[in-house]
Write a protein that holds these residues in place. Sequence first.
Motif: not given
Length: 154
Positions: A120-124
């Motif tokens: 999720g952090e990567l997606d952000g």
Amino acid sequence: MGIPNAALELDAIDQRMLEALARNARSSLKELAEVAGLSSPSAAERLRRLEERGVIAAFTVDIALEAIGYPLQAIVRIRPLPGQLHVVERIIQETPEFIECDKVTGDDCFIGRLVVRSMGELDGILDKIAERAETNTSMVKATPVKRRLPPLSR
């Protein structure tokens, strides 16, 4: 920067000292002197000259990323949209999760290494770039060759 031909001027003593420092940047002068077969003052002078010539640019620490909460790494190829190169470069520079990034030739303009705590952090992070660039992301499974010294002798 150092002298472009500085590598040509490395003798066996310089090479041994550099190899010792690559293994442990915190090596004492006494340890470096032993490895190089020199007195401590002579080893200190060699070290000073290597720094002055730009052969040694910094003494660093190798941090275990998982130990500080970053279990995931990704390699991201980034191709800015027309007119967005400088904006994308600034976004990369201002994103602390990019721990390394090279500006390259070829179809992509940047190849970056990211550390993240979750997908999720990567997606952000990628979402911040997506409006201005195309990305292609690969997750790092393992690093069989960590950053190391190039061959020091010819």
